[in-house]
Design a protein around this motif. Structure first.
Motif, PDB file in Angstrom:
ATOM      1  N   GLY A 159       3.518   8.423   6.570  1.00 51.28           N
ATOM      2  CA  GLY A 159       3.966   9.349   5.541  1.00 51.28           C
ATOM      3  C   GLY A 159       4.185   8.723   4.178  1.00 51.28           C
ATOM      4  N   ASP A 160       4.079   7.406   4.054  1.00 49.22           N
ATOM      5  CA  ASP A 160       4.248   6.766   2.744  1.00 49.22           C
ATOM      6  C   ASP A 160       3.178   7.257   1.773  1.00 49.22           C
ATOM      7  OD1 ASP A 160       6.443   5.344   3.496  1.00 49.22           O
ATOM      8  OD2 ASP A 160       5.453   3.394   3.636  1.00 49.22           O
ATOM      9  N   VAL A 161       3.579   7.417   0.512  1.00 47.55           N
ATOM     10  CA  VAL A 161       2.648   7.836  -0.538  1.00 47.55           C
ATOM     11  C   VAL A 161       2.609   6.747  -1.607  1.00 47.55           C
ATOM     12  CG1 VAL A 161       2.091   9.590  -2.268  1.00 47.55           C
ATOM     13  CG2 VAL A 161       3.203  10.265  -0.119  1.00 47.55           C
ATOM     14  N   ILE A 162       1.453   6.156  -1.812  1.00 46.43           N
ATOM     15  CA  ILE A 162       1.264   5.153  -2.865  1.00 46.43           C
ATOM     16  C   ILE A 162       0.774   5.873  -4.114  1.00 46.43           C
ATOM     17  CG2 ILE A 162       0.069   3.046  -3.544  1.00 46.43           C
ATOM     18  CD1 ILE A 162      -0.318   2.434  -0.580  1.00 46.43           C
ATOM     19  N   VAL A 163       1.499   5.698  -5.207  1.00 43.50           N
ATOM     20  CA  VAL A 163       1.143   6.366  -6.450  1.00 43.50           C
ATOM     21  C   VAL A 163       0.729   5.319  -7.472  1.00 43.50           C
ATOM     22  CG1 VAL A 163       1.955   7.863  -8.315  1.00 43.50           C
ATOM     23  CG2 VAL A 163       2.817   8.202  -5.979  1.00 43.50           C
ATOM     24  N   VAL A 164      -0.494   5.484  -8.003  1.00 46.19           N
ATOM     25  CA  VAL A 164      -1.015   4.592  -9.043  1.00 46.19           C
ATOM     26  C   VAL A 164      -1.040   5.376 -10.341  1.00 46.19           C
ATOM     27  CG1 VAL A 164      -2.927   3.127  -9.759  1.00 46.19           C
ATOM     28  CG2 VAL A 164      -2.452   3.422  -7.310  1.00 46.19           C
TER      29      VAL A 164
END
Length: 213
Positions: free
Chosen positions: A207-212
């Motif tokens: 469920g982790d969301v990596i935001v760039v």
């Protein structure tokens, strides 16, 4: 003149024979090369199998391959339903979520003993759909990705096809939800790839969301 002509003919014949011999040896060399490649591929396959995460727990929407030795009618590929169960012939619904593949295999084997003598059951996860992470923002291929065992932020970013020209790679962050509360974990890509502050390259969770940005 006749002797010289005979010598020329013999030389030509020997040369032709050498060419044929070389041509005959080539397939043998090719076969040796192919066999070496096949051995390497087999070794790689064994390494992948040996490297599977034994601690993996089955989750909803995973796809499982159930093999019952010498029982083709009972062997099949089944999805794990949202309620955490799978359906098999003779046994109907079986709880799968939360079990390791080997644990589920034992459960199925124990229940099949009512119908089959000494059933040999193997369970493998063919699709991991319950464990996903997400990469959003200025990357080439944003979207959902399967969370592999011990996957880190850098590994997830490498799967997303690289950054766009507008990416602010020093300001990347991970959004993580735990116990209903969302936290923001900063990640500096420049530092991570240079070996600085290595502790920020954390292992990801489902469920982790990596935001760039």
């Amino acid at each position: 003149m006749a002797i010289r002509a005979i010598v020329v003919i013999l030389t030509a014949c020997l040369a032709a024979g050498g060419i044929r011999a070389s041509g005959e040896r080539q397939p043998a060399q090719d076969k040796q090369g192919e066999a070496k490649v096949a051995r390497n591929q087999a070794t790689a396959g064994s390494a992948l199998t040996a490297g599977e995460d034994a601690a993996y727990r089955i989750g909803p929407q995973d796809v499982l391959k159930i093999d019952v030795w010498k029982e083709e009618q009972l062997s099949r590929t089944v999805p794990v339903r949202p309620d955490g169960k799978i359906t098999l012939p003779l046994l109907n619904d079986i709880q799968a979520v939360g079990l390791a593949p080997m644990e589920l295999a034992r459960v199925i084997s124990d229940q099949l003993k009512k119908y089959i003598n000494d059933p040999q059951v193997t369970v493998s996860v063919t699709e991991i759909n319950s464990r996903r992470i997400y990469v959003n923002g200025e990357v080439t291929k944003a979207g959902a990705y399967a969370l592999l065992p011990r996957m880190t932020i850098l590994q997830a970013l490498s799967s997303s096809g690289g950054f766009t020209q507008f990416a602010r790679v020093k300001n990347i962050y991970v959004l993580r939800t735990e116990n209903g509360k969302q936290t923001k974990i900063p990640f500096n890509y420049k530092e991570a790839i240079s070996g600085k502050n290595a502790t920020q390259n954390i292992e990801l969770q489902p469920g982790d969301v990596i935001v760039v940005p």
